[in-house]
Design a protein around this motif. Structure first.
Motif, PDB file in Angstrom:
ATOM      1  N   ILE A 162       0.836  -1.363  -0.154  1.00 17.63           N
ATOM      2  CA  ILE A 162      -0.228   0.105  -0.057  1.00 17.63           C
ATOM      3  C   ILE A 162       0.884   1.158   0.134  1.00 17.63           C
ATOM      4  CG2 ILE A 162      -1.760   1.505   1.125  1.00 17.63           C
ATOM      5  CD1 ILE A 162      -2.834  -1.320   2.367  1.00 17.63           C
ATOM      6  N   ASP A 163       0.482   2.462  -0.795  1.00 22.10           N
ATOM      7  CA  ASP A 163       0.963   3.651  -0.584  1.00 22.10           C
ATOM      8  C   ASP A 163      -0.220   4.680  -1.029  1.00 22.10           C
ATOM      9  OD1 ASP A 163       0.605   4.182  -3.425  1.00 22.10           O
ATOM     10  OD2 ASP A 163       2.286   3.004  -4.098  1.00 22.10           O
ATOM     11  N   PRO A 164       0.286   5.867  -0.736  1.00 22.91           N
ATOM     12  CA  PRO A 164      -0.954   6.976  -0.792  1.00 22.91           C
ATOM     13  C   PRO A 164      -1.641   7.027  -2.039  1.00 22.91           C
ATOM     14  CG  PRO A 164       1.098   7.910   0.269  1.00 22.91           C
ATOM     15  CD  PRO A 164       1.335   6.432  -0.296  1.00 22.91           C
ATOM     16  N   GLY A 165      -1.235   6.305  -2.886  1.00 24.46           N
ATOM     17  CA  GLY A 165      -1.724   6.298  -4.422  1.00 24.46           C
ATOM     18  C   GLY A 165      -2.602   5.116  -4.734  1.00 24.46           C
ATOM     19  N   GLY A 166      -2.702   4.225  -3.742  1.00 19.76           N
ATOM     20  CA  GLY A 166      -3.297   2.959  -4.043  1.00 19.76           C
ATOM     21  C   GLY A 166      -2.453   1.692  -3.585  1.00 19.76           C
ATOM     22  N   TYR A 167      -2.802   0.634  -4.185  1.00 16.23           N
ATOM     23  CA  TYR A 167      -2.014  -0.573  -3.880  1.00 16.23           C
ATOM     24  C   TYR A 167      -1.685  -1.639  -4.965  1.00 16.23           C
ATOM     25  CZ  TYR A 167      -6.179  -3.504  -3.902  1.00 16.23           C
ATOM     26  OH  TYR A 167      -7.273  -4.181  -4.290  1.00 16.23           O
ATOM     27  N   ASP A 168      -0.587  -2.161  -4.822  1.00 18.08           N
ATOM     28  CA  ASP A 168      -0.325  -3.387  -5.658  1.00 18.08           C
ATOM     29  C   ASP A 168      -0.789  -4.797  -5.060  1.00 18.08           C
ATOM     30  OD1 ASP A 168       0.750  -1.903  -7.977  1.00 18.08           O
ATOM     31  OD2 ASP A 168       2.347  -1.440  -6.684  1.00 18.08           O
TER      32      ASP A 168
ATOM     33  N   TRP B 294     -11.215   4.850 -12.687  1.00 15.42           N
ATOM     34  CA  TRP B 294     -11.801   6.034 -12.399  1.00 15.42           C
ATOM     35  C   TRP B 294     -11.730   6.661 -11.336  1.00 15.42           C
ATOM     36  CZ3 TRP B 294     -14.022   1.321 -12.840  1.00 15.42           C
ATOM     37  CH2 TRP B 294     -14.658   0.630 -11.775  1.00 15.42           C
ATOM     38  N   ARG B 295     -11.201   6.018 -10.235  1.00  9.19           N
ATOM     39  CA  ARG B 295     -11.294   6.797  -8.965  1.00  9.19           C
ATOM     40  C   ARG B 295      -9.818   7.423  -8.777  1.00  9.19           C
ATOM     41  NH1 ARG B 295     -14.412   4.530  -4.755  1.00  9.19           N
ATOM     42  NH2 ARG B 295     -12.864   5.365  -3.221  1.00  9.19           N
ATOM     43  N   ALA B 296      -8.830   6.821  -9.397  1.00  6.98           N
ATOM     44  CA  ALA B 296      -7.579   7.615  -9.718  1.00  6.98           C
ATOM     45  C   ALA B 296      -7.934   8.885 -10.705  1.00  6.98           C
ATOM     46  CB  ALA B 296      -6.510   6.924 -10.394  1.00  6.98           C
ATOM     47  N   TRP B 297      -8.810   9.032 -11.640  1.00  2.57           N
ATOM     48  CA  TRP B 297      -8.869  10.082 -12.518  1.00  2.57           C
ATOM     49  C   TRP B 297      -9.715  11.212 -11.580  1.00  2.57           C
ATOM     50  CZ3 TRP B 297     -11.714   6.460 -16.345  1.00  2.57           C
ATOM     51  CH2 TRP B 297     -10.593   5.531 -16.771  1.00  2.57           C
ATOM     52  N   ALA B 298     -10.425  10.674 -10.528  1.00  2.00           N
ATOM     53  CA  ALA B 298     -11.321  11.519  -9.649  1.00  2.00           C
ATOM     54  C   ALA B 298     -10.291  12.064  -8.780  1.00  2.00           C
ATOM     55  CB  ALA B 298     -12.428  10.938  -9.054  1.00  2.00           C
TER      56      ALA B 298
ATOM     57  N   GLY C 106      -7.453   2.176  -5.291  1.00  2.00           N
ATOM     58  CA  GLY C 106      -7.959   0.977  -5.871  1.00  2.00           C
ATOM     59  C   GLY C 106      -6.579   0.315  -6.174  1.00  2.00           C
ATOM     60  N   ALA C 107      -6.701  -1.095  -6.817  1.00  2.00           N
ATOM     61  CA  ALA C 107      -5.454  -1.757  -7.256  1.00  2.00           C
ATOM     62  C   ALA C 107      -4.743  -1.249  -8.254  1.00  2.00           C
ATOM     63  CB  ALA C 107      -5.845  -2.942  -7.226  1.00  2.00           C
ATOM     64  N   ARG C 108      -3.468  -1.081  -8.527  1.00  2.00           N
ATOM     65  CA  ARG C 108      -3.135  -0.775  -9.764  1.00  2.00           C
ATOM     66  C   ARG C 108      -2.804  -1.860 -10.835  1.00  2.00           C
ATOM     67  NH1 ARG C 108      -0.271   3.112  -6.530  1.00  2.00           N
ATOM     68  NH2 ARG C 108       1.102   1.637  -5.805  1.00  2.00           N
TER      69      ARG C 108
END
Length: 421
Positions: free
Chosen positions: A295-301, A330-334, A339-341
């Protein structure tokens, strides 16, 4: 003269309407059996039995026989909906909701498959059979384009139930030549020669079934299935990890050097978890390959890690997580990116113990392009973990296992699986 035309107009209109109506009825009499057989084809081929996969080769012929574009759409939809019938129940299990969200997702997921095939369908000249003349060549080429689009990203992200998956059953250990033979066979199934092609493929099928054996397990490897349901990986307590370490050591016995655990088995991958497992494996030569989340602030792998008494490292980052439930671009775009990468074309193989291993985590086992990308790098084995607790009451895990088995047989590779249910 004008009066005469006006007098005859009702009769001409009625005659034209009757002709169209008769033609339409004739088309639907041809269409309904095609749709029904296509549905049955998808249902049987994707029932979770690896030797049933070759039934899927009938789909191109049914698609090519469609008398209209609408029928081609419905034939494609029938095949895909039947093949992916476990999706509504699986989504309901995952979200602890009723069937409606799953039904909507099921219908939406079929659109790309059915619309692509309908778009590339080409009608036959009146009075000619499918595949006759230049139209037949065009039909074969159009099917190949549709199949390619559904096998590769971006449309291939939902390209489940691809008929090419059956190649390993019909042509075991043929490798890339088997894939060439299967591609040509599927194209010929859209031609007027499809009965002869079906008979030849049926012969290969019977020969393969008579001599069928399951793929070997890589020497020194062992997969450990778990039955922890949705609890797997969500309990980060010390007691949970110690119990899992004890399970691994008990399952290892004397021979295996590598133990594979299911997707998400280790939960969140942190330095603390890595140290705990390294300490727990002291005194053994075991290396544990297990699923975890970074996990990191931008999501998770969604990853696979390797941990032993000496070291711990991330081996593989999932190329294609499950859309909607895990991968939510779409969550990243917003700007919400939690979410998962999707590492789409990254790390097709992982290297451990001097071996190149093709890794396929859960959802990737249902798709065409991840396994083909991995095979381009000449791996020595396939490792296929999954977390299928949410598939209870469906055949999804069995379909995943059948798909992996078919690909392993095609390329003559040993395979190790580990699933949580």
């Amino acid at each position: 003269m004008i009066v005469g035309i006006l007098d005859r107009f009702p009769k001409l209109a009625f005659s034209a309407w009757r002709g169209r109506s008769s033609h339409s009825i004739h088309n639907w009499r041809r269409s309904c059996p095609l749709i029904a057989v296509s549905f049955a084809c998808g249902w049987i081929a994707w029932s979770g039995h690896v030797l049933a996969l070759p039934i899927a080769v009938l789909f191109p012929a049914l698609w090519a026989m469609s008398p209209s574009r609408l029928t081609a759409l419905l034939v494609s939809a029938g095949y895909f909906l039947a093949a992916s019938r476990g999706l509504p129940q699986g989504v309901a299990n995952f979200y602890a909701a009723d069937l409606w969200p799953g039904l909507l997702l099921w219908a939406a997921a079929s659109l790309s498959f059915s619309c692509v095939h309908a778009a590339f369908w080409k009608g036959q000249p009146e009075g000619k059979s499918p595949g006759e003349g230049r139209t037949g060549m065009a039909m074969a080429a159009r099917y190949q384009v549709a199949a390619t689009l559904m096998g590769l990203p971006p449309l291939g992200i939902t390209g489940w139930a691809h008929p090419l998956t059956a190649t390993g059953v019909l042509f075991p250990e043929w490798g890339w030549w088997g894939l060439v033979a299967m591609t040509a066979s599927l194209a010929m199934m859209t031609s007027r020669y499809w009965p002869a092609v079906a008979i030849v493929l049926g012969g290969f099928w019977l020969w393969s079934a008579a001599s069928w054996t399951s793929p070997d397990i890589p020497e020194g490897w062992k997969g450990v299935d778990l039955e922890q349901g949705e609890k797997l990986g969500r309990d980060g307590s010390l007691a949970y990890h110690r119990d899992l370490i004890a399970t691994v050591r008990a399952a290892a016995g004397e021979k295996p050097r590598f133990i594979v655990l299911p997707e998400s088995a280790l939960g969140f991958w942190t330095p603390t978890v890595a140290r705990l497992w390294s300490q727990g494996l002291r005194g053994s030569e075991l290396t544990v390959i297990a699923g975890a989340a970074v996990i990191d602030p931008g999501g998770y792998d969604n990853v696979m890690v390797a941990v032993s008494a000496e070291e711990a490292q991330i081996l593989y980052r999932e190329r294609m997580p499950v859309p909607v439930s895990m991968w939510q671009p779409w969550r990243a775009w917003a700007g919400q990116g939690d979410g998962a990468r999707a590492n789409l074309l990254g790390n097709p193989v992982m290297e451990i113990g001097g071996q190149k291993i093709a890794a396929l985590i859960c959802y990737e086992q249902l798709l065409l392009w991840p396994v083909l990308q991995s095979m381009l790098h000449s791996p020595t084995a396939i490792v296929a973990p999954g977390n299928g607790w949410w598939t209870a009451g469906t055949s999804i895990v069995a379909i995943q296992d059948a798909s992996v088995t078919a690909w392993a047989k095609l390329f003559g590779l040993p395979v190790v699986t580990a699933f949580n249910t």
